[in-house]
Design a protein around this motif. Structure first.
Motif, PDB file in Angstrom:
ATOM      1  N   MET A  61     -59.821  57.532  94.820  1.00  0.00           N
ATOM      2  CA  MET A  61     -60.690  56.605  94.093  1.00  0.00           C
ATOM      3  C   MET A  61     -60.539  56.822  92.596  1.00  0.00           C
ATOM      4  SD  MET A  61     -64.231  56.829  96.270  1.00  0.00           S
ATOM      5  CE  MET A  61     -64.274  58.604  96.127  1.00  0.00           C
ATOM      6  N   PRO A  62     -60.781  55.809  91.801  1.00  0.00           N
ATOM      7  CA  PRO A  62     -60.721  55.990  90.348  1.00  0.00           C
ATOM      8  C   PRO A  62     -61.936  56.785  89.843  1.00  0.00           C
ATOM      9  CG  PRO A  62     -61.420  53.763  90.866  1.00  0.00           C
ATOM     10  CD  PRO A  62     -61.093  54.425  92.177  1.00  0.00           C
ATOM     11  N   ARG A  63     -61.927  57.124  88.583  1.00  0.00           N
ATOM     12  CA  ARG A  63     -63.025  57.842  87.908  1.00  0.00           C
ATOM     13  C   ARG A  63     -63.295  59.220  88.497  1.00  0.00           C
ATOM     14  NH1 ARG A  63     -68.480  55.429  85.634  1.00  0.00           N
ATOM     15  NH2 ARG A  63     -68.810  54.556  87.694  1.00  0.00           N
ATOM     16  N   ASP A  68     -63.153  65.686  93.761  1.00  0.00           N
ATOM     17  CA  ASP A  68     -64.024  65.984  92.620  1.00  0.00           C
ATOM     18  C   ASP A  68     -65.485  65.726  92.987  1.00  0.00           C
ATOM     19  OD1 ASP A  68     -61.868  66.723  91.166  1.00  0.00           O
ATOM     20  OD2 ASP A  68     -61.576  64.746  90.231  1.00  0.00           O
ATOM     21  N   PHE A  69     -65.689  64.683  93.795  1.00  0.00           N
ATOM     22  CA  PHE A  69     -67.059  64.398  94.241  1.00  0.00           C
ATOM     23  C   PHE A  69     -67.603  65.568  95.070  1.00  0.00           C
ATOM     24  CE2 PHE A  69     -69.897  63.123  97.664  1.00  0.00           C
ATOM     25  CZ  PHE A  69     -70.958  62.590  96.941  1.00  0.00           C
ATOM     26  N   LEU A  70     -66.779  66.066  95.979  1.00  0.00           N
ATOM     27  CA  LEU A  70     -67.230  67.164  96.844  1.00  0.00           C
ATOM     28  C   LEU A  70     -67.614  68.394  96.033  1.00  0.00           C
ATOM     29  CD1 LEU A  70     -64.689  66.779  99.784  1.00  0.00           C
ATOM     30  CD2 LEU A  70     -67.178  66.636  99.973  1.00  0.00           C
ATOM     31  N   GLU A  74     -71.416  69.667  96.004  1.00  0.00           N
ATOM     32  CA  GLU A  74     -71.786  70.976  96.553  1.00  0.00           C
ATOM     33  C   GLU A  74     -72.403  71.890  95.503  1.00  0.00           C
ATOM     34  OE1 GLU A  74     -68.681  72.780  98.904  1.00  0.00           O
ATOM     35  OE2 GLU A  74     -68.998  71.338 100.531  1.00  0.00           O
ATOM     36  N   SER A  75     -72.077  71.663  94.242  1.00  0.00           N
ATOM     37  CA  SER A  75     -72.678  72.517  93.206  1.00  0.00           C
ATOM     38  C   SER A  75     -73.962  71.898  92.647  1.00  0.00           C
ATOM     39  CB  SER A  75     -71.665  72.786  92.095  1.00  0.00           C
ATOM     40  OG  SER A  75     -71.275  71.559  91.538  1.00  0.00           O
ATOM     41  N   SER A  76     -74.348  70.730  93.175  1.00  0.00           N
ATOM     42  CA  SER A  76     -75.606  70.105  92.711  1.00  0.00           C
ATOM     43  C   SER A  76     -76.739  70.514  93.651  1.00  0.00           C
ATOM     44  CB  SER A  76     -75.455  68.585  92.696  1.00  0.00           C
ATOM     45  OG  SER A  76     -75.493  68.094  94.023  1.00  0.00           O
TER      46      SER A  76
END
Lengths: 124, 500
Positions: A61-63, A68-70, A74-76
């Motif tokens: 996916m772009p952006r 990167d989402f994972l 997971e760190s949120s």
């Protein structure tokens, strides 16, 4: 009774339309939230209560891509929902890499089938 | 069988009993025994001599002994005797030696001859003891021939043969080894065989030998395996090695057969890569062909429902999506067909006008979306004809140009693509630079692999374009490189400008 929801993180409009259609067919009471990249997904998750029961995540996916989402997820402090990878990549290395994340429970390759959803919701 | 008594010309024998005993001995001894007088005339000829030479005693008694000799002895024998009497110089007397003799039937054979002098009644006589050694000589000859044959085999075999001793010192090293390792025999003989090995074998080999001799633990002996060798020029290469242990006269030797398998390994790697590509190809094609189809089927369900519910706009939207999916499918199938053709196509070299190819390609790509908003800069500096395979070359040019058009950055008001051609050291160079979307650094190493899409959402591509281009460049004996300096994506293609 609060509506249960799923979040689909997917940048292809066609795949979003189809995923939504499949979820509606599977359970018309299920709310389908749509994010077109990782950044949008994090925003939606921050503003949604209760959290969706599943997050369906694409990789490419772009952006902000799936990996990167994972990492961000997971760190949120959001980190509570099971994530199901939904991708066209069927390379074993990719699969292993994704399943190594604690939050990733399943790795599905497109197209999404009703049977996949049945299996998923039954075991959850 | 009639025999001439040995003492027939020895009147001085005093004891009859002694004489008959001696005769019995002479008649039964295996060696041929001949006596001659000082002129060389044969005085006696025992049964073994008969057997060896094929003459009956009466055929030879009284004749000159040289009748039993081939040339040059035949001619020279009288001279030997004369010489001995004149000078006392003993050529053969008292010593055994190998000489050639001639049978009655004319055949020549090797015999061992011992000659002793005796004096009987003041007359000098000579006793010759003869042993036919033609069998032994034949065996020796056969052994020598065999050895020569083996040597020829060892020298001419394509496999390298090395023999080392217990401490690893090289004793034998055949011609094939010289070709394989680059060292001559003289450069390696007596040296430790580890000189032919790279690390870690170099360091460990003495240990292997020691370990085997102490504990009998076989690392390689009798097993055979793939190891690495090191050439004189320092390069390493894969080799098949089998080692066996041999014991020769109580010495332990290790004999190794080595075969350079670089070529085989290269072929294996090529086959492995081709297989992996084929696997990826069949997987991806089935997956990529199926996914727009499955999408379309799902979308048809949606459209049908929309029509049933009288939602015309919704239905039309669905149809638009189906069209998009099917267009993707069509593009993929088209590329797969091109790929198959490119793989199989045998094409001759011809003179190609580079400028014409570039202009024709641009003409063909005019229908592409956003073509008109792209500024196209041509810098043609290659003025001669390029000798190449035209279809391959066209495929390269078209792919580079269509990528630049497809992946332009539509948010940039001054999108451009710059195409230059020039000559550099007998090579033809084509560069295509654009300020479009570029390729993420992390994905650049996958650039020329099959089914890699770098902007899947911007535009649909089969993921085969760059792969096909790379294959074509390979076929033309050239090189393709990618560079993304200063926000410019540049593909540089280097081709031989003619058949070399």
């Amino acid at each position: 009774m609060p509506t249960s929801s799923v979040l689909v993180v997917e940048d292809s409009e066609i795949d979003q339309v189809i995923a939504k259609y499949m979820f509606n067919k599977f359970d018309e009471n299920l709310e389908v939230l749509q994010a077109f990249d990782g950044v949008e997904a994090l925003d939606i998750l921050k503003g949604t209560q209760p959290q969706p029961i599943f997050i369906f995540l694409d990789i490419n996916m772009p952006r902000m891509n799936g990996h990167d989402f994972l990492k961000a997820y997971e760190s949120s402090d959001l980190n509570s929902t099971s994530i199901v990878m939904l991708t066209s990549s069927c390379q074993p290395e990719e699969k292993d890499k994704c399943l190594a994340y604690n939050s990733v429970k399943r790795y599905l390759t497109k197209p999404l089938e009703i049977a996949d959803l049945e299996g998923l919701f039954k075991t959850s | 069988m009639p025999t001439i008594p040995f003492n027939s010309s020895s009147p001085k024998i005093n004891s009859k009993a002694h004489s008959s005993r001696l005769e019995a001995v002479l008649n039964t001894v295996i060696d041929g025994i001949i006596t001659i007088n000082n002129r060389g005339d044969i005085q006696s000829f025992n049964p073994s001599a008969e057997r060896i030479f094929g003459y009956a005693p009466e055929e030879v008694i009284g004749k000159n002994v040289k009748m039993l000799m081939p040339e040059p002895y035949h001619k020279e024998h009288d001279g030997y005797l004369q010489n001995y009497f004149n000078t006392g110089d003993k050529q053969v007397i008292g010593k055994g030696r190998e000489v050639e003799a001639q049978r009655k039937n004319g055949t020549i054979f090797s015999m061992e001859l011992g000659v002793n002098e005796m004096s009987i009644a003041g007359e000098t006589m000579f006793v010759g003891t003869i042993r036919d050694i033609s069998d032994r000589k034949g065996a020796e000859q056969a052994l020598l021939e065999n050895q020569a044959k083996l040597q020829a085999i060892v020298d001419n075999t394509v496999d390298g043969l090395i023999t080392i001793n217990e401490v690893g010192k090289i004793e034998h090293y055949n011609k094939a080894c010289e070709g394989i390792f680059g060292f001559t025999f003289a450069e390696v003989v007596g040296k430790n065989v580890k000189m032919l090995m790279p690390e870690p074998y170099y360091k460990e080999h003495d240990g292997y030998l020691q370990n085997y001799q102490n504990s009998g633990t076989k690392k390689i002996i009798g097993i055979g395996r793939e190891v690495k060798g090191k050439r004189k020029n320092g390069t390493c290469f894969p080799l098949d090695l089998s080692v066996s242990e041999v014991h020769i006269h109580g010495r332990k030797l290790y004999s190794g057969i080595v075969r350079d398998i670089s070529e085989r390994k290269k072929s294996e790697d090529r086959i492995e890569q081709a297989n992996a590509e084929l696997e990826e190809f069949s997987y991806r094609t089935s997956h990529d062909l199926r996914s727009p189809l499955v999408s379309s089927i799902r979308l048809l369900d949606i459209v049908q429902e929309a029509i049933e519910n009288n939602e015309k706009d919704h239905a039309l939207m669905g149809i638009g999506r189906i069209q998009k999916s099917l267009n993707q499918l069509e593009e993929l199938v088209k590329d797969i067909l091109t790929l198959t053709l490119t793989k199989n196509e045998k094409e001759d070299y011809e003179a190609v006008n580079v400028d014409t190819v570039i202009n024709d390609s641009l003409n063909k790509l005019k229908h592409m979306e956003n073509y008109e908003r792209l500024s196209i800069q041509l810098v043609p500096q290659f003025e001669q004809s390029l000798i190449t395979k035209k279809n391959r070359f066209v495929l390269i040019v078209e792919n580079l140009l269509s990528n630049a058009i497809k992946y332009q950055d539509v948010s940039n008001d001054s999108s451009f693509v710059k195409v230059t051609t020039y000559r550099q050291e007998n090579k033809f160079i084509l560069t295509v630079s654009d300020n479009g979307l570029g390729i993420p650094k992390s994905l650049q190493k996958q650039l020329f692999q099959m089914f890699k899409r770098f902007h899947p959402k911007t535009s649909f591509g089969s993921g085969l374009g760059l792969y096909m281009m790379k294959k074509s460049v390979d076929v033309l004996g050239g090189r393709i490189e990618f560079d993304d300096m200063d926000n410019l994506s540049t593909f540089k293609v280097t081709l031989p400008q003619s058949l070399e």
